[in-house]
Design a protein around this motif. Structure first.
Motif, short mmCIF file in Angstrom:
data_model
loop_
_atom_site.label_atom_id
_atom_site.label_comp_id
_atom_site.label_asym_id
_atom_site.label_seq_id
_atom_site.Cartn_x
_atom_site.Cartn_y
_atom_site.Cartn_z
N ASP A 1 -0.24 15.09 -6.86
CA ASP A 1 -0.38 14.07 -5.82
C ASP A 1 0.99 13.74 -5.24
O ASP A 1 1.92 13.39 -5.97
CB ASP A 1 -1.01 12.80 -6.40
N MET A 2 1.10 13.86 -3.90
CA MET A 2 2.38 13.66 -3.22
C MET A 2 2.34 12.34 -2.46
O MET A 2 1.39 12.05 -1.74
CB MET A 2 2.67 14.81 -2.26
N ASN A 3 3.42 11.54 -2.61
CA ASN A 3 3.57 10.29 -1.86
C ASN A 3 3.95 10.65 -0.42
O ASN A 3 4.98 11.24 -0.16
CB ASN A 3 4.66 9.44 -2.52
N VAL A 4 3.07 10.25 0.52
CA VAL A 4 3.30 10.65 1.92
C VAL A 4 3.64 9.46 2.81
O VAL A 4 4.20 9.65 3.90
CB VAL A 4 2.08 11.38 2.49
N SER A 5 3.31 8.21 2.37
CA SER A 5 3.60 7.07 3.25
C SER A 5 3.47 5.78 2.47
O SER A 5 2.75 5.71 1.46
CB SER A 5 2.63 7.07 4.44
N VAL A 6 4.19 4.75 2.97
CA VAL A 6 4.09 3.40 2.42
C VAL A 6 3.69 2.47 3.56
O VAL A 6 4.33 2.46 4.60
CB VAL A 6 5.41 2.93 1.78
N GLY A 7 2.62 1.72 3.36
CA GLY A 7 2.13 0.82 4.39
C GLY A 7 0.62 0.87 4.46
O GLY A 7 -0.01 1.81 3.97
N TYR B 1 -5.69 9.47 -0.54
CA TYR B 1 -6.13 8.20 -1.09
C TYR B 1 -4.95 7.23 -1.08
O TYR B 1 -3.78 7.64 -0.98
CB TYR B 1 -6.68 8.33 -2.51
N CYS B 2 -5.26 5.94 -1.15
CA CYS B 2 -4.21 4.92 -1.14
C CYS B 2 -4.26 4.11 -2.43
O CYS B 2 -5.30 4.03 -3.08
CB CYS B 2 -4.32 4.01 0.08
N VAL B 3 -3.11 3.51 -2.77
CA VAL B 3 -2.99 2.67 -3.96
C VAL B 3 -2.47 1.30 -3.53
O VAL B 3 -1.43 1.21 -2.86
CB VAL B 3 -2.05 3.29 -5.01
N ALA B 4 -3.20 0.24 -3.88
CA ALA B 4 -2.77 -1.13 -3.62
C ALA B 4 -2.15 -1.70 -4.88
O ALA B 4 -2.71 -1.58 -5.98
CB ALA B 4 -3.97 -1.99 -3.19
N THR B 5 -0.98 -2.34 -4.74
CA THR B 5 -0.22 -2.80 -5.90
C THR B 5 0.32 -4.21 -5.67
O THR B 5 0.81 -4.52 -4.59
CB THR B 5 0.97 -1.86 -6.18
N ASN B 6 0.19 -5.06 -6.69
CA ASN B 6 0.96 -6.31 -6.75
C ASN B 6 1.49 -6.47 -8.18
O ASN B 6 1.34 -5.56 -9.00
CB ASN B 6 0.13 -7.52 -6.28
N HIS B 7 2.11 -7.62 -8.47
CA HIS B 7 2.78 -7.74 -9.77
C HIS B 7 1.80 -7.83 -10.93
O HIS B 7 2.21 -7.78 -12.10
CB HIS B 7 3.70 -8.97 -9.78
N LEU B 8 0.49 -7.95 -10.66
CA LEU B 8 -0.50 -8.03 -11.72
C LEU B 8 -1.20 -6.71 -12.00
O LEU B 8 -1.94 -6.60 -12.98
CB LEU B 8 -1.54 -9.10 -11.39
N PHE C 1 0.83 -1.20 0.00
CA PHE C 1 0.00 0.00 0.00
C PHE C 1 0.87 1.25 0.00
O PHE C 1 1.93 1.29 0.66
CB PHE C 1 -0.92 0.01 1.21
N THR C 2 0.41 2.26 -0.74
CA THR C 2 1.08 3.57 -0.79
C THR C 2 0.02 4.65 -0.61
O THR C 2 -1.04 4.59 -1.23
CB THR C 2 1.80 3.76 -2.13
N TRP C 3 0.35 5.65 0.24
CA TRP C 3 -0.58 6.74 0.52
C TRP C 3 -0.17 8.01 -0.22
O TRP C 3 1.02 8.33 -0.32
CB TRP C 3 -0.65 7.03 2.02
N PHE C 4 -1.17 8.72 -0.76
CA PHE C 4 -0.92 9.97 -1.47
C PHE C 4 -1.82 11.07 -0.91
O PHE C 4 -2.95 10.80 -0.46
CB PHE C 4 -1.21 9.80 -2.97
N ARG C 5 -1.29 12.30 -0.95
CA ARG C 5 -2.08 13.47 -0.58
C ARG C 5 -2.22 14.37 -1.79
O ARG C 5 -1.25 14.60 -2.53
CB ARG C 5 -1.42 14.24 0.56
N ILE C 6 -3.43 14.87 -2.01
CA ILE C 6 -3.70 15.72 -3.16
C ILE C 6 -3.39 17.16 -2.79
O ILE C 6 -3.86 17.68 -1.76
CB ILE C 6 -5.17 15.57 -3.59
N SER C 7 -2.60 17.80 -3.63
CA SER C 7 -2.26 19.21 -3.42
C SER C 7 -2.33 19.93 -4.74
O SER C 7 -2.47 19.32 -5.81
CB SER C 7 -0.86 19.33 -2.79
N LYS C 8 -2.19 21.25 -4.67
CA LYS C 8 -2.22 22.04 -5.90
C LYS C 8 -1.02 21.78 -6.78
O LYS C 8 -1.00 22.14 -7.96
CB LYS C 8 -2.34 23.52 -5.56
#
Length: 631
Positions: free
Chosen positions: A295-301, A315-322, A285-292
């Motif tokens: 989108d900035m990466n603010v955390s992983v987990g 918002y968060c993004v879930a990722t695997n190899h697919l 999981f990776t967390w992003f914050r929306i700004s002007k």
């Protein structure tokens, strides 16, 4: 008694001669002149039949093809002397204890035999014996062991390994078929009308199978495929079943983000955001914050905890190899700032499309939801709905049919939250981007140099017009003239012209432009033909007058000639008037509009001759001046 005695003597003789080759475990195996191909071991189902694949090859010198061949089956042993009951079948029909049927043609070296109605007492070792003329031998080196069981065989389900979503695979259910004349019936929880096929294996045995092609998705992960084989036996059926569970890898699904505590938070307090998703293998999981600034990466987990000094959207993004999947946005708002509503508009908007526009706002307290207003229909019904995570959302929506006028239209929606002492309001605005076919296509005209005319086409479209085409109406139909926004030509004849604008969504035709030419100047070619014709005419007339005494004039003397003076004349200026009339009309109403809305352009061409250059052609540009008048 004589028959058995004779058989005993014959067997004794053969055993004496060939025992060194056929006694199991002795140094005569394998045989050098008799080769029998049967399965070493085979299973059968009690109450069913069994087909034994069998073939042979004999190379002994006493094996005479002209003699009648006899096939014999022994059970347990080939030593008839010590166990006379071991003889169970002879192909001539004289002995057949188990109702065997040798369906193979011995003359073609095929000894295939069917055992019907087996029971567990049939479990034993069997030997083939061949007799032909002087040749008599038993296949002690090639025994057949039959095991008769009461329970049927479980079918096998074959599924490829490493399954992934979107992959097309073939699933096969197969069952051992001891008797191809009475194969098992296969059923499973996939397609019920799958075609049953019975195939012969390389070793001569048979297999019955059904198969199905499926395209995998995440819903197939954990799916149990069950297949049953029902064998017909004496007195009924015997059934066995097999089950396998599919393991399908897939990209993240149903990714969502949640917040704790929910609702308005105090500035400076800690907030915990949690991300969840369904995926195989499990995602990161990776967390992003929306700004002007983007989108900035603010955390992983999976969990993101921070000090809420100010509001924001995450918002968060879930990722695997697919693949990957993003959650919807979650808004963290301190007590000093309410949540901005969100306006949901479908992407790739086109004219004539009917779309539903939704304005929604987070509702921390469903008993006191925010009031939503926008610049669309004011009586839109407000609804407060419960989300899957237990929170609430208030929304209004409206269905509109798009046109080109909606392009660039700003939809604004405001959410007014009731708070102690008044209200707090936040607003969101989105701009529609609507694609449409060409509109307001028109053609214009303006004179160019000399008699040339320039037509220009214009249109409004999104995406922009990717092509203009010019046409001229004729008695045979429309004639394509040129491609391009501008069409320039010499106006030497009248005509009706129009253009067509095109883009990916359609095309539109402009109204027709009518061009009429009045007082068309003489073709320069005629400047040579007309004088020549005049000269010929004058010569003919002069000759007629000269030779006719009636019309002959008296001759003048030299003094008379000198008294005649030609009056000095100034070269007469010649004016030629040409009228070019322009009118606009649609292709359907060209005759009606030609009588109205006409724009007439008069071109006055003044031609002059110079005495010093009497041989100049009238078409010399230096002797032509043009004057335009509009009425």
């Amino acid at each position: 008694m004589d028959v058995y005695q004779s058989l005993t003597e014959n067997l004794l003789t053969v055993n004496m001669l060939l025992s060194v080759f056929f006694l199991p475990g002795l140094a005569g195996c394998p045989s050098t002149f008799m080769f029998v191909n049967v399965p070493r071991q085979i299973e059968a189902l009690s109450g069913s039949c069994l087909q034994i694949p069998c073939s042979f090859n004999v190379t002994h010198s006493t094996y005479n093809n002209t003699n009648l061949i006899l096939g014999i089956w022994f059970k347990h042993t080939t030593n008839f002397d010590s166990n006379p009951n071991s003889l169970i079948f002879k192909s001539d029909g004289s002995v057949n204890k188990y109702s065997l049927n040798m369906i193979g043609n011995l003359n073609e070296e095929n000894c295939t035999t069917v055992f019907p109605g087996l029971n567990t007492s049939y479990t034993d070792t069997y030997y083939l014996r061949l007799e032909k003329g002087e040749f008599r031998a038993s296949a002690d080196c090639d025994p057949l062991h039959i095991t008769v069981k009461d329970s049927p065989w479980s079918p096998s389900i074959n599924v490829p390994s490493d399954l992934k979503e979107h992959q097309s695979v073939t699933v096969t259910c197969s069952a051992f078929t001891p008797c191809p004349h009475s194969p098992p019936e296969l059923t499973w929880n996939l397609q019920q009308d799958s075609l049953r096929q019975t195939e012969k294996n390389t070793d001569g045995t048979f297999t019955t199978k059904i198969q199905e092609n499926i395209t995998l998705s995440d819903t197939h992960d954990g799916y149990n495929i069950r297949c049953s084989a029902r064998y017909p036996v004496i007195g009924g059926n015997k059934t066995a079943e097999t089950e396998v569970t599919l393991s399908v890898s897939y990209a993240p699904r149903n990714t969502s983000a949640s917040i704790s505590p929910s609702g308005l938070v105090s500035a400076g307090s800690w907030v915990e955001l949690s991300c969840s998703s369904r995926a195989k293998p499990p995602p990161r999981f990776t967390w992003f914050r929306i700004s002007k600034h983007g989108d900035m990466n603010v955390s992983v987990g999976q969990i993101y905890s921070f000090n809420a000094t100010e509001g924001g959207e995450f918002y968060c993004v879930a990722t695997n190899h697919l693949g990957n999947d993003s959650s919807s946005r979650i808004c963290v708002t301190t007590e000093d700032s309410p949540w901005s509503p969100s306006i949901n508009v479908p992407s790739d908007l086109k004219e004539h499309q009917s779309v539903t526009v939704t304005c929604s706002a987070f509702t921390p307290c469903p008993h006191s939801p925010p009031e939503l207003t926008w610049n669309l229909q004011q009586d839109s019904l407000r609804q407060t709905e419960k989300n899957t995570d237990g929170t609430f959302t208030t929304k209004i929506q409206e269905t509109i049919t798009l046109s080109d006028t909606h392009d660039g239209y700003n939809i604004s929606c405001s959410a007014r939250y009731p708070v102690i002492g008044g209200n707090k309001t936040a607003e969101t605005e989105v701009t529609l981007s609507v694609s449409y076919a060409p509109k307001h296509t028109s053609a214009s005209i303006r004179p160019s140099v000399g008699s040339r005319v320039e037509l220009s086409c214009s249109s409004r479209a999104k995406p922009p017009v990717n092509g203009f085409t010019w046409f001229k109406n004729s008695s045979e139909g429309a004639i394509k003239l040129s491609v391009g926004q501008v069409h320039s030509f010499s106006a030497i004849e009248a005509g009706e012209y129009y253009c067509m604008a095109m883009n990916d969504l359609g095309n539109q035709t402009s109204p027709v432009i009518h061009i009429s030419v009045i007082g068309l100047p003489i073709n320069p070619l005629y400047w040579g033909i007309i004088p020549a014709g005049c000269i010929v005419f004058i010569c003919l007339f002069a000759g007629f007058w000269y030779f006719n005494p009636k019309y002959r004039a008296p001759k003048l003397t030299q003094s008379q000639i000198s008294d005649v003076q030609m009056p000095a004349t100034k070269p007469e200026e010649q004016l030629h008037y040409g009228e070019i009339t322009f009118s606009r009309k649609t292709p359907e109403t060209s005759s009606r509009l030609a009588q109205h809305n006409e724009q007439t352009v008069y071109a006055e061409v003044k031609l002059s001759q110079r005495e010093s250059s009497s041989k100049q052609t009238p078409g010399n540009p230096e002797d032509v001046c043009c004057e335009e008048k509009k009425e």
